[in-house]
Design an enzyme around this catalytic site. Structure first.
Site, PDB file in Angstrom:
ATOM      1  N   CYS A 248      12.659  25.329 -32.367  1.00  0.00           N
ATOM      2  CA  CYS A 248      12.767  25.513 -30.914  1.00  0.00           C
ATOM      3  C   CYS A 248      13.988  25.635 -30.198  1.00  0.00           C
ATOM      4  O   CYS A 248      14.075  26.330 -29.177  1.00  0.00           O
ATOM      5  CB  CYS A 248      11.885  24.046 -30.375  1.00  0.00           C
ATOM      6  SG  CYS A 248      10.324  24.057 -31.062  1.00  0.00           S
TER       7      CYS A 248
ATOM      8  N   ASP B  71      13.259  18.643 -27.563  1.00  0.00           N
ATOM      9  CA  ASP B  71      12.331  18.128 -28.452  1.00  0.00           C
ATOM     10  C   ASP B  71      12.966  16.839 -29.367  1.00  0.00           C
ATOM     11  O   ASP B  71      12.663  16.902 -30.387  1.00  0.00           O
ATOM     12  CB  ASP B  71      11.849  19.236 -29.370  1.00  0.00           C
ATOM     13  CG  ASP B  71      10.758  20.111 -28.860  1.00  0.00           C
ATOM     14  OD1 ASP B  71      10.765  20.392 -27.792  1.00  0.00           O
ATOM     15  OD2 ASP B  71      10.192  20.933 -29.728  1.00  0.00           O
TER      16      ASP B  71
ATOM     17  N   HIS C 201       1.111  18.950 -28.300  1.00  0.00           N
ATOM     18  CA  HIS C 201       0.097  19.670 -29.075  1.00  0.00           C
ATOM     19  C   HIS C 201      -1.302  18.817 -28.900  1.00  0.00           C
ATOM     20  O   HIS C 201      -1.265  17.340 -29.224  1.00  0.00           O
ATOM     21  CB  HIS C 201       0.229  20.024 -30.627  1.00  0.00           C
ATOM     22  CG  HIS C 201       1.415  20.519 -30.890  1.00  0.00           C
ATOM     23  ND1 HIS C 201       1.692  21.712 -30.502  1.00  0.00           N
ATOM     24  CD2 HIS C 201       2.351  20.379 -31.839  1.00  0.00           C
ATOM     25  CE1 HIS C 201       2.807  22.384 -30.876  1.00  0.00           C
ATOM     26  NE2 HIS C 201       3.179  21.483 -31.710  1.00  0.00           N
TER      27      HIS C 201
ATOM     28  N   HIS D 110      -4.970  21.518 -32.645  1.00  0.00           N
ATOM     29  CA  HIS D 110      -3.863  22.598 -32.445  1.00  0.00           C
ATOM     30  C   HIS D 110      -3.767  23.571 -33.675  1.00  0.00           C
ATOM     31  O   HIS D 110      -3.882  23.001 -34.767  1.00  0.00           O
ATOM     32  CB  HIS D 110      -2.578  22.124 -32.256  1.00  0.00           C
ATOM     33  CG  HIS D 110      -1.518  23.090 -31.621  1.00  0.00           C
ATOM     34  ND1 HIS D 110      -0.732  23.881 -32.317  1.00  0.00           N
ATOM     35  CD2 HIS D 110      -1.661  23.994 -30.562  1.00  0.00           C
ATOM     36  CE1 HIS D 110       0.034  24.611 -31.668  1.00  0.00           C
ATOM     37  NE2 HIS D 110      -0.766  24.789 -30.445  1.00  0.00           N
TER      38      HIS D 110
ATOM     39  N   ASP E  77       7.731  18.927 -27.424  1.00  0.00           N
ATOM     40  CA  ASP E  77       6.370  19.579 -28.152  1.00  0.00           C
ATOM     41  C   ASP E  77       5.298  18.705 -27.866  1.00  0.00           C
ATOM     42  O   ASP E  77       5.173  17.581 -28.063  1.00  0.00           O
ATOM     43  CB  ASP E  77       6.770  19.572 -29.703  1.00  0.00           C
ATOM     44  CG  ASP E  77       6.264  20.772 -30.593  1.00  0.00           C
ATOM     45  OD1 ASP E  77       6.191  21.991 -29.825  1.00  0.00           O
ATOM     46  OD2 ASP E  77       5.771  20.806 -31.601  1.00  0.00           O
TER      47      ASP E  77
ATOM     48  N   LYS F 298       5.418  21.910 -24.107  1.00  0.00           N
ATOM     49  CA  LYS F 298       5.077  23.072 -24.612  1.00  0.00           C
ATOM     50  C   LYS F 298       4.150  22.969 -25.999  1.00  0.00           C
ATOM     51  O   LYS F 298       4.296  21.996 -26.601  1.00  0.00           O
ATOM     52  CB  LYS F 298       6.238  24.141 -25.019  1.00  0.00           C
ATOM     53  CG  LYS F 298       7.002  23.375 -25.884  1.00  0.00           C
ATOM     54  CD  LYS F 298       8.489  24.041 -26.347  1.00  0.00           C
ATOM     55  CE  LYS F 298       9.186  23.140 -27.199  1.00  0.00           C
ATOM     56  NZ  LYS F 298       8.679  23.047 -28.624  1.00  0.00           N
TER      57      LYS F 298
ATOM     58  N   HIS G 207       1.724  16.979 -35.926  1.00  0.00           N
ATOM     59  CA  HIS G 207       3.050  16.177 -35.169  1.00  0.00           C
ATOM     60  C   HIS G 207       2.814  16.471 -33.898  1.00  0.00           C
ATOM     61  O   HIS G 207       2.183  17.455 -33.365  1.00  0.00           O
ATOM     62  CB  HIS G 207       4.067  17.168 -35.762  1.00  0.00           C
ATOM     63  CG  HIS G 207       4.265  18.543 -35.349  1.00  0.00           C
ATOM     64  ND1 HIS G 207       3.789  19.576 -36.003  1.00  0.00           N
ATOM     65  CD2 HIS G 207       4.947  19.267 -34.087  1.00  0.00           C
ATOM     66  CE1 HIS G 207       3.831  20.925 -35.305  1.00  0.00           C
ATOM     67  NE2 HIS G 207       4.565  20.654 -34.197  1.00  0.00           N
TER      68      HIS G 207
END
Ligand code: VGL
Ligand code: ZN
Length: 208
Positions: free
Chosen positions: A155, A12, A52, A56, A50, A110, A85
């Site tokens: 994470c 990330d 989203h 989310h 990351d 993810k 984010h």
């Protein structure tokens, strides 16, 4: 370290986790050059993002009356609410432009399911849905997972713990991570990782 049984996961390293980002990790940008140097020691590198959707479930803005860094109860357990984010395909979700790892083989995204978060790059927060990374690593002959990136206590830690649970040897390169550190989360993460048998090293141990 150019050993086919080892992989470096660079977790990330995205604009929203950098100091000007939406979910800034203090001094997160400092580790970009270090991640680049470490990556040169590995023949097998995997990046994570990351990633989203705008709606989310982890975004406070999607829960009326809720603020970032409050927690809510979801069907799979307690969920921390975050500022918006790493929205898919936005500049905040992009990798830091100075990240320079041309030989990275895969990028695992993810947190893309609208109703499930995923700090771990192995198993989503429902603790049931795999990302497929464990199978990919086993298929490619990996037995040890090294980790660097952001954030140490979310994470990186969750991914390290799940890598152990999936049967890999695991090492976190501490000075090549930076933490969010909310309510003791960093101390708790290191305690959990130590208990699980995650090894903790410094980059100088590799970059001799
Ligand atoms: C992360 C909080 C929310 C991380 C991702 O990359 O550590 N933390 N989403
Ligand atoms: Zn997130």
């Amino acid at each position: 370290m150019k050993d086919a049984t080892e992989v470096l996961l660079v977790v990330d390293m995205q604009n929203d986790f950098m100091p000007q980002g939406a979910l800034a990790v203090a001094r997160g940008d400092e580790i970009v050059p270090l991640a680049n140097r470490l990556a040169r020691r590995f023949g097998h590198v995997v990046l994570t993002q990351d990633w989203h959707p705008p709606s989310h479930v982890s975004f406070a803005a999607n829960h009326a009356g809720r603020q970032p860094f409050e927690t809510i109860a979801l069907p799979y357990g307690e969920q921390m609410l975050w500022p918006v984010h790493c929205v898919q395909n936005t500049p905040g979700a992009a990798l830091h432009t100075d990240l320079d790892i041309p030989h990275a083989r895969a990028v695992i995204r993810k947190g893309h399911h609208v109703d499930v978060d995923s700090y771990s790059v192995f198993l989503e927060a429902d603790r049931r849905t795999p990302t497929g990374l464990a199978g990919y690593l086993r298929d490619t002959g990996v037995t040890r997972v090294w980790l660097c990136g952001l954030a140490t206590d979310y994470c990186v830690a969750w991914s390290a713990l799940d890598a152990r649970a999936a049967g890999f040897d695991v090492t976190v390169i501490e000075d090549a991570t930076r933490a969010i550190d909310l309510n003791g989360s960093l101390d708790n993460a290191w305690r959990d990782m130590r208990k699980a048998g995650v090894e903790r090293v410094q980059s100088a141990d590799l970059l001799t």
